[in-house]
Design an enzyme around this catalytic site. Structure first.
Site, PDB file in Angstrom:
ATOM      1  N   LEU A  33      47.318  26.542  54.510  1.00  0.00           N
ATOM      2  CA  LEU A  33      48.680  26.152  54.130  1.00  0.00           C
ATOM      3  C   LEU A  33      48.748  25.418  52.787  1.00  0.00           C
ATOM      4  CD1 LEU A  33      50.006  24.987  57.632  1.00  0.00           C
ATOM      5  CD2 LEU A  33      50.133  27.268  56.594  1.00  0.00           C
ATOM      6  N   PHE A  81      42.307  37.526  51.795  1.00  0.00           N
ATOM      7  CA  PHE A  81      43.247  37.135  50.742  1.00  0.00           C
ATOM      8  C   PHE A  81      43.039  35.700  50.271  1.00  0.00           C
ATOM      9  CE2 PHE A  81      45.746  40.301  53.210  1.00  0.00           C
ATOM     10  CZ  PHE A  81      46.033  41.194  52.207  1.00  0.00           C
ATOM     11  N   LYS A  85      45.146  31.724  42.939  1.00  0.00           N
ATOM     12  CA  LYS A  85      45.461  32.988  42.269  1.00  0.00           C
ATOM     13  C   LYS A  85      46.229  32.889  40.957  1.00  0.00           C
ATOM     14  CE  LYS A  85      49.681  33.738  44.992  1.00  0.00           C
ATOM     15  NZ  LYS A  85      50.656  33.644  43.913  1.00  0.00           N
ATOM     16  N   SER A 125      41.542  42.268  41.874  1.00  0.00           N
ATOM     17  CA  SER A 125      42.620  42.153  40.893  1.00  0.00           C
ATOM     18  C   SER A 125      42.312  42.975  39.659  1.00  0.00           C
ATOM     19  CB  SER A 125      42.766  40.676  40.506  1.00  0.00           C
ATOM     20  OG  SER A 125      43.525  40.515  39.343  1.00  0.00           O
ATOM     21  N   TYR A 150      40.001  32.549  36.910  1.00  0.00           N
ATOM     22  CA  TYR A 150      40.495  33.329  38.044  1.00  0.00           C
ATOM     23  C   TYR A 150      39.915  34.744  38.005  1.00  0.00           C
ATOM     24  CZ  TYR A 150      43.518  36.447  40.671  1.00  0.00           C
ATOM     25  OH  TYR A 150      43.983  37.429  41.509  1.00  0.00           O
ATOM     26  N   LYS A 154      37.084  36.884  40.592  1.00  0.00           N
ATOM     27  CA  LYS A 154      37.239  38.209  41.197  1.00  0.00           C
ATOM     28  C   LYS A 154      36.070  39.119  40.809  1.00  0.00           C
ATOM     29  CE  LYS A 154      41.004  37.444  43.484  1.00  0.00           C
ATOM     30  NZ  LYS A 154      40.951  37.368  44.961  1.00  0.00           N
ATOM     31  N   LEU A 200      55.854  35.548  37.273  1.00  0.00           N
ATOM     32  CA  LEU A 200      57.114  35.831  36.574  1.00  0.00           C
ATOM     33  C   LEU A 200      58.315  35.953  37.508  1.00  0.00           C
ATOM     34  CD1 LEU A 200      58.728  36.582  34.022  1.00  0.00           C
ATOM     35  CD2 LEU A 200      57.954  38.962  34.349  1.00  0.00           C
ATOM     36  N   ARG A 231      52.895  44.638  32.228  1.00  0.00           N
ATOM     37  CA  ARG A 231      52.191  44.628  33.506  1.00  0.00           C
ATOM     38  C   ARG A 231      52.739  45.733  34.405  1.00  0.00           C
ATOM     39  NH1 ARG A 231      49.742  41.810  30.663  1.00  0.00           N
ATOM     40  NH2 ARG A 231      49.052  39.640  30.955  1.00  0.00           N
ATOM     41  N   GLY A 297      44.774  32.853  28.532  1.00  0.00           N
ATOM     42  CA  GLY A 297      44.329  33.636  29.686  1.00  0.00           C
ATOM     43  C   GLY A 297      45.104  34.924  29.878  1.00  0.00           C
ATOM     44  N   ASP A 298      46.234  35.083  29.182  1.00  0.00           N
ATOM     45  CA  ASP A 298      47.033  36.301  29.318  1.00  0.00           C
ATOM     46  C   ASP A 298      46.484  37.419  28.439  1.00  0.00           C
ATOM     47  OD1 ASP A 298      48.834  35.403  31.180  1.00  0.00           O
ATOM     48  OD2 ASP A 298      50.358  34.806  29.724  1.00  0.00           O
TER      49      ASP A 298
END
Length: 337
Positions: A33, A81, A85, A125, A150, A154, A200, A231, A297-298
């Site tokens: 949670l 999962f 993230k 991802s 991140y 992965k 977003l 994206r 990071g983008d």
């Protein structure tokens, strides 16, 4: 058949629990949670008519994970999962990401591979590709150096799973998905970020509701038609259904290799400005947004070649961008009413 879904009350996890229960699976949802709400459990029950067994545990605690699988030793598969993230947050707090995303994975695999059946679906991802050299991205695209911690977790996670499968009876499918958005058609479950949204679409819907003063568009000087990042936005229910198909592939031993990889996306790239315009169209709301500096990071662009998933899994994304955005807006309005 008992399936454990880690991060089972999260955004994608909860929608996958719904699809699993719709297919008759016995689901145990695990979640600490940290980025979800216990109320999601009632939402799943309302949609499916069955409340899944739920355990509030932290997978970073090795002894707790051992105890959990000792009690659930009839588990035949895990859909994993549980992970932090957000690209931006991972840049700011890398150790949190390495602890949460790597340690938990290792502890789950240690326990799963001790059971008679070890079927594992990994929530991977498109970030594993870094900035891919060509578009659309196929599963054969070279794995570039990760742009963010991140993305690196992965990449490392996939390597851990591949090495484990070589040494044990583990069978796994790595699902590399692009950008999940939207909500269940009932508007009973959806994306429920705690605090300021990192993605977003929830930032768009919260801005439209007046919860956020304005939406920040990170950079308009990328080498794309309108200067904003591109994206591949996939509806969360389409994504959830792919996990069930992949799991069934392992359970029926149809997998062609011990570890298989599939891209999950729509195959269409949309820029940030195109998403804003599509949202304004379906919602009738004018968004207050501003262009700000690029975010570390983008990457510039990422959208999927989905031929392999379409042909081998027999799965295809069915929901349009506008339909997905409309479901996200319906969900946002419902939770604020």
């Amino acid at each position: 058949m008992k399936i454990v879904v880690t991060g089972g009350l999260g955004f994608i996890g909860s929608h996958t629990v719904v699809e699993l229960q719709n297919q008759g699976f016995d689901v145990v949802a695990v979640d600490n949670l940290s980025n979800s709400s216990i109320t999601v459990l009632d939402g799943i029950a309302k949609i499916t008519g069955t409340k899944p067994l739920f355990e509030n545990i932290d997978l970073r605690d090795k002894a707790v994970v051992h105890d959990f699988f000792k009690r659930h030793n009839d588990t035949v598969g895990v859909i994993h999962f549980a992970a932090s993230k957000a690209v931006g947050e991972s840049v700011e707090n890398p150790l949190l990401y390495y602890e949460n995303n790597i340690n938990a994975l290792v502890y789950v695999l240690q326990e799963l591979t001790a059971l008679p059946q070890a079927n594992f679906i990994f929530s991977s991802s498109c970030t594993v590709y870094g900035q891919a050299e060509t578009m659309p991205i196929t599963e054969d695209a070279s794995i570039q150096p990760a742009i963010s911690p991140y993305g690196n977790t992965k990449q490392i996670g996939e390597e851990i799973i591949t090495d484990t499968a070589k040494a044990t009876h583990l069978n796994s499918i790595l699902l590399r998905y692009f950008n999940p958005i939207g909500a269940h058609s009932s508007a009973i479950i959806g994306e429920l970020p705690i605090g300021v949204p990192q993605n977003l679409v929830p930032f768009i819907t919260q801005t439209a509701m007046g919860l956020r003063e304005k939406l920040s568009v990170f950079g308009n000087d990328y080498p794309t038609p309108d200067g904003t990042c591109i994206r591949d936005y996939i509806h969360v229910v389409d994504l959830a259904k792919a996990h069930v198909v992949a799991l069934q592939r392992l359970l029926t031993k149809q997998n062609a290799a011990k570890v298989e990889t599939f891209n999950l996306g729509t195959g269409t790239g949309s820029s940030v400005l195109e998403v804003i315009q599509a949202f304004e169209k379906v919602s009738g709301q004018k968004l207050n947004y501003q262009i700000v500096a690029r975010r570390e990071g983008d990457i510039t662009a990422a959208y999927a070649n989905t031929d392999k998933a379409n042909q081998v899994l027999g799965w295809k994304a069915e929901t349009s961008l506008e339909e997905a955005l409309a479901s996200a807006w319906q969900w946002e309005q419902k939770i604020r009413s």
